[in-house]
Design an enzyme around this catalytic site. Structure first.
Site, PDB file in Angstrom:
ATOM      1  N   TRP A  10      45.768 -38.032 -79.210  1.00  0.00           N
ATOM      2  CA  TRP A  10      47.190 -38.358 -79.049  1.00  0.00           C
ATOM      3  C   TRP A  10      47.669 -39.412 -80.049  1.00  0.00           C
ATOM      4  CZ3 TRP A  10      47.439 -38.599 -72.910  1.00  0.00           C
ATOM      5  CH2 TRP A  10      47.136 -37.329 -72.417  1.00  0.00           C
ATOM      6  N   GLU A  97      42.484 -40.782 -90.733  1.00  0.00           N
ATOM      7  CA  GLU A  97      43.534 -41.812 -90.736  1.00  0.00           C
ATOM      8  C   GLU A  97      42.912 -43.202 -90.707  1.00  0.00           C
ATOM      9  OE1 GLU A  97      45.835 -40.126 -87.542  1.00  0.00           O
ATOM     10  OE2 GLU A  97      46.362 -38.473 -88.868  1.00  0.00           O
ATOM     11  N   GLU A 167      37.800 -31.921 -90.619  1.00  0.00           N
ATOM     12  CA  GLU A 167      39.257 -31.988 -90.710  1.00  0.00           C
ATOM     13  C   GLU A 167      39.666 -32.208 -92.159  1.00  0.00           C
ATOM     14  OE1 GLU A 167      41.138 -33.326 -86.768  1.00  0.00           O
ATOM     15  OE2 GLU A 167      40.397 -35.131 -87.721  1.00  0.00           O
ATOM     16  N   GLY A 234      45.817 -32.659 -82.964  1.00  0.00           N
ATOM     17  CA  GLY A 234      46.728 -33.803 -82.950  1.00  0.00           C
ATOM     18  C   GLY A 234      48.073 -33.397 -82.376  1.00  0.00           C
ATOM     19  N   GLY A 235      49.001 -33.056 -83.260  1.00  0.00           N
ATOM     20  CA  GLY A 235      50.382 -32.764 -82.874  1.00  0.00           C
ATOM     21  C   GLY A 235      50.528 -31.831 -81.673  1.00  0.00           C
TER      22      GLY A 235
HETATM   23  P1  PGA Z   1      47.040 -32.315 -86.344  1.00  0.00           P
HETATM   24  O1  PGA Z   1      45.994 -33.541 -86.275  1.00  0.00           O
HETATM   25  O2  PGA Z   1      46.569 -31.296 -85.334  1.00  0.00           O
HETATM   26  O3  PGA Z   1      48.367 -32.916 -85.979  1.00  0.00           O
HETATM   27  O4  PGA Z   1      46.992 -31.784 -87.726  1.00  0.00           O
HETATM   28  C1  PGA Z   1      44.615 -33.306 -86.186  1.00  0.00           C
HETATM   29  C2  PGA Z   1      43.868 -34.613 -86.191  1.00  0.00           C
HETATM   30  O5  PGA Z   1      44.238 -35.529 -86.927  1.00  0.00           O
HETATM   31  O6  PGA Z   1      42.863 -34.767 -85.460  1.00  0.00           O
END
Ligand code: PGA
Length: 251
Positions: A10, A97, A167, A234-235
């Site tokens: 999240w 990130e 990722e 994520g999103g």
């Molecule tokens: P996303 O993010 O599904 O929004 O691309 C994935 C993540 O950073 O784990």
């Protein structure tokens, strides 16, 4: 033979009340289902509220990061001891990130991985190349280095508590995802790296998630691939209906 594993990250979204509402919706929708392993990782400030909302549910409570130390003078950090106290059983480490916005190095990520395993947590270790690295043809070199460094000094017996999340950085939050075939090729490569680091059977048993713009409309094709065992989302994990469609990809 590998259990599918869908995890929701999240990120820096949702207040405690918003997070609890989402967790409750997921818990009631997934009641009684057990085929796929499911985890959500809310922000730290929402952990307690989400823990309450998930009581009695099989959804695992995860955290998005953890400190390299269990306590001490580390202003702004959260320790694994605090996370355990908050009901967390699984931590996401080395997210791109964290690596790219906050300068986390492979060595730092490895310290976190080793401490989390020593403290009894499950770990999702994230690896993945940037667009520049992909265009430069060094995707394999990058993911191999991140996988090997992230797992340095991790004993084979602890691997059952490690999931690798591949990722590609260029696919995160961009709506551009790797094709299932491209993702599977990197997953197969990572499995080969694991076989080199450990052995064939350890590599075969390991869960490798794909992450990067996973949505309800691409999860099925991703999950059909031999080496893709789940997703780090994520999103699309921020709303119950979109996340549930991903978790229930096999319906
Ligand atoms: P996303 O993010 O599904 O929004 O691309 C994935 C993540 O950073 O784990």
């Amino acid at each position: 033979m590998r259990q599918p594993f869908i995890a929701g990250n999240w990120k820096m979204y949702k207040t405690a009340a918003e997070a609890a509402a989402l967790a409750s919706a997921l818990a009631s929708a997934l009641k009684g289902e057990s085929g796929t392993k499911v985890m959500v990782a809310p922000p730290f400030t929402a952990l307690q509220a989400v823990r309450e909302a998930l009581r009695g549910s099989r959804i695992l409570l995860g955290a998005q990061n953890a400190c390299t130390e269990l306590e001490g003078a580390h202003t702004g950090e959260i320790s694994l001891r605090m996370l355990r106290d908050a009901g967390v059983s699984l931590v996401i480490l080395g997210h791109s990130e964290r690596r790219h916005l906050y300068g986390e190095t492979d060595a730092l990520v490895n310290r976190k991985v080793r401490l989390a395993l020593a403290e009894g947590f499950e770990v999702i270790l994230c690896v993945g190349e940037t667009l520049e690295e992909r265009q430069g043809g060094i995707t394999e070199k990058v993911v191999e280095a991140q996988t090997a460094a992230g797992l340095a000094s991790v004993a084979g017996k602890d691997l059952a508590r490690v999931t690798i999340a591949y990722e590609p950085v260029w696919a995160i939050g961009t709506g551009k995802n790797a094709t299932p075939q491209d993702a599977d090729a990197v997953h197969r490569f990572i499995r080969g790296v694991l076989a080199q680091l450990y052995d064939e059977s350890a590599a075969r048993g390991m869960t490798i998630q794909y992450g990067g713009s996973v949505k309800a409309d691409n999860i099925r094709d991703l999950m059909k691939m031999e080496n893709i065992d789940g997703a780090l989302v994520g999103g699309a994990s921020l709303k119950a209906d979109t996340f549930l469609q991903i978790v229930q990809f096999d319906r």
